[in-house]
Design an enzyme around this catalytic site. Structure first.
Site: not given
Ligand code: AMP
Ligand code: MG
Length: 495
Positions: A179, A255
């Protein structure tokens, strides 16, 4: 790892160069069989990339994080964040990498970022992976938002990795989304350093953000309060646009809020069909914190968290003064938002003049729609026909059109006083009210067919969404609401 010979990217990596200590240099995981699923050639051209070189297996290996292109300096960014109101001091790129930055054809700096490229030091318990459905969902949503005129991260490429990845409903095809963003600076990036009391780093970060997104502030003595004000204004504009289109982000954690004012991280997001301020789609948002109608309030709350991180910079000698200045900016959010909101609503309603009572006209229509869960997108798109008595299209969207008829009378009175020439109104309204949005049932059908190896549904949807304001033959079903048996819609995070 193979390295692509000729430079397909002209990288200029300011984050890696200027912000050492704000990230961990890292590499993507090796994967068995990277394969291109969708490459966004138009965007690649805008970015000055070599599309011919990248729309290949070698390009797929790069976008999977498997191979590192010449000039890249891949890294995992550190950030923190309030998630559903609770503070996590360390999140960071747990499954993502900033590959590097390029300067696009307009001279703008853009991040190229991989999501799903394997574990990093920030992965915590996660597997660092992503799977095809959610990757294509982010692809569809980002591109749709852009075409709808909403600042957003973009999708450059979706690739599969040849791996199977375990998810809630079993094994799914592993995938990575490449992206593009004007940056990946988040409110949570500031929170990461503020929580550690690292004021020097915060200043460095704030100066970097100013140089990158608000260069007009760079020379100002008041640049940190200026930064807060500028982010507030961009976010107010952004959230107003979401509201004008019926978009629910679903996980407005700090975040997931950018400093640039772009929409980021399309996880459990959705567009409303029937108008409902309480609409929530995310499986984990049981309290409705991130409901459609709450988004402006949440944006203000998130901005207050950003303000807290900047206090030491705003006035290092007098914390009371810093709080007073920052509070003034944050307390100004509702007014700035309201101005952006009513201005967009006037456009949707075909009004070019400004009258005090326009707010009542706009909220009056929403109130009638709410009582009957009338289809938000279709009602606005069909309003033009109702101006001159052709109200059947709009009326048909209300189970009981009596309330709508009353509102119609008030709107027609208001239109009669409006300075916009009649001849311009249709074009103006059609430009503010899309025909095609990424409706939930269409997105689901596209993802489910794609996961089964058939991309044709996805391609048709992308075709409709590429020009959302112009109705075209053969795309009729994309303009309709969900069939009655689609049922309540739920989306999931972290997939
Ligand atoms: P998000 O909900 O996608 O905004 O992610 C929130 C946090 O969780 C961020 O720090 C992401 O990098 C981490 N995260 C989400 N999915 C994964 C995954 N499958 N493996 C490692 N970290 C994850
Ligand atoms: Mg995120």
């Amino acid at each position: 790892m193979s390295i692509m010979g000729s430079a397909a990217f002209n990288f200029d990596n300011s984050y890696a160069r200027d912000l050492e200590g704000f990230y961990v240099p890292w590499k993507g995981a090796e994967v068995p069989a990277p394969k291109m699923v969708r490459f966004n050639r138009r965007l690649a051209e805008d970015l000055g990339l070599d599309g011919d070189a990248l729309d290949t297996d070698a390009g797929a290996a790069i976008f999977a994080g498997h191979a590192s292109p010449e000039g890249a300096s891949p890294l995992a960014m550190a950030y923190a964040g309030h998630q559903f109101g609770g503070f996590s001091p360390q999140l960071g790129d747990g499954r993502a990498l900033l590959l590097g930055e390029v300067i696009d054809r307009d001279g703008k700096r853009r991040d190229i970022h991989l999501k799903g490229s394997g574990r990093t030091p920030f992965s915590r318990g996660g597997d660092g992976k992503a799977v095809l459905g959610p990757v294509l969902r982010e692809y569809i949503l980002g591109e749709a938002m852009h075409a709808l005129g909403v600042p957003s991260t973009r999708a450059l490429a979706a690739v599969t990795t040849g791996e199977e990845v375990m998810r809630q409903n079993g094994m799914e095809p592993g995938a990575v989304l490449a992206r593009v963003a004007s940056s990946h600076l988040r409110v949570g990036t500031f929170q990461f350093f503020a929580a550690r009391g690292e004021t020097d780093r915060l200043r460095q970060l704030a100066d970097y953000a100013i140089a990158r997104h608000y260069p007009e502030l760079a020379e100002s003595d008041d640049r940190y309060i200026g930064l807060l004000t500028a982010v507030r204004d961009r976010q107010a504009e952004l959230i107003a646009k979401w509201m004008h289109l019926g978009f629910v982000h679903g996980v407005m954690n700090t975040d997931n809020m950018t400093i640039s004012g772009e929409t980021i991280d399309y996880g459990p997001c959705a567009f409303i069909d029937g108008y409902d301020p309480a609409a929530v789609f995310s499986s984990i948002d049981s309290q409705g914190r991130y409901a459609y109608g709450n988004q402006p309030k949440i944006a203000q709350w998130n901005l207050a968290r950003l303000a807290e991180t900047l206090l030491d910079l705003i006035n290092p000698d007098d914390s009371d003064d810093a709080v007073t200045q920052a509070s003034e900016v944050i307390n100004g959010f509702p007014e700035v938002y309201q101005r952006a909101w009513i201005s967009g609503m006037r456009a949707k309603l075909g009004l070019s003049g400004q009258e005090e009572q326009d707010i009542e006209v706009a909220t009056g229509l929403l109130a009638v729609m709410e009582t009957q869960a009338a289809d938000f997108t279709r009602v606005f798109r069909s309003l033009f026909g109702a101006i001159e008595g052709e109200a059947s299209g709009a009326r048909a969207l209300f189970a009981n059109p009596a309330g709508f008829d009353i509102w119609l009378g008030k709107w027609r009175d208001r239109l009669a006083r409006d300075p916009m020439p009649e001849s311009e109104r249709r074009t103006a309204m059609d430009r503010a009210n899309p025909v095609y949005i990424p409706r939930n049932h269409l997105v689901e059908a596209a993802l489910s067919d794609a996961t089964n190896g058939d991309l044709s549904t996805f391609e048709r949807l992308m075709e409709a969404l590429s020009d959302p304001f112009t109705p075209r033959a053969g795309l009729d079903i994309h303009a309709l609401g969900a069939p009655g048996d689609f049922g309540p819609y739920t989306t999931y995070c972290g997939t």
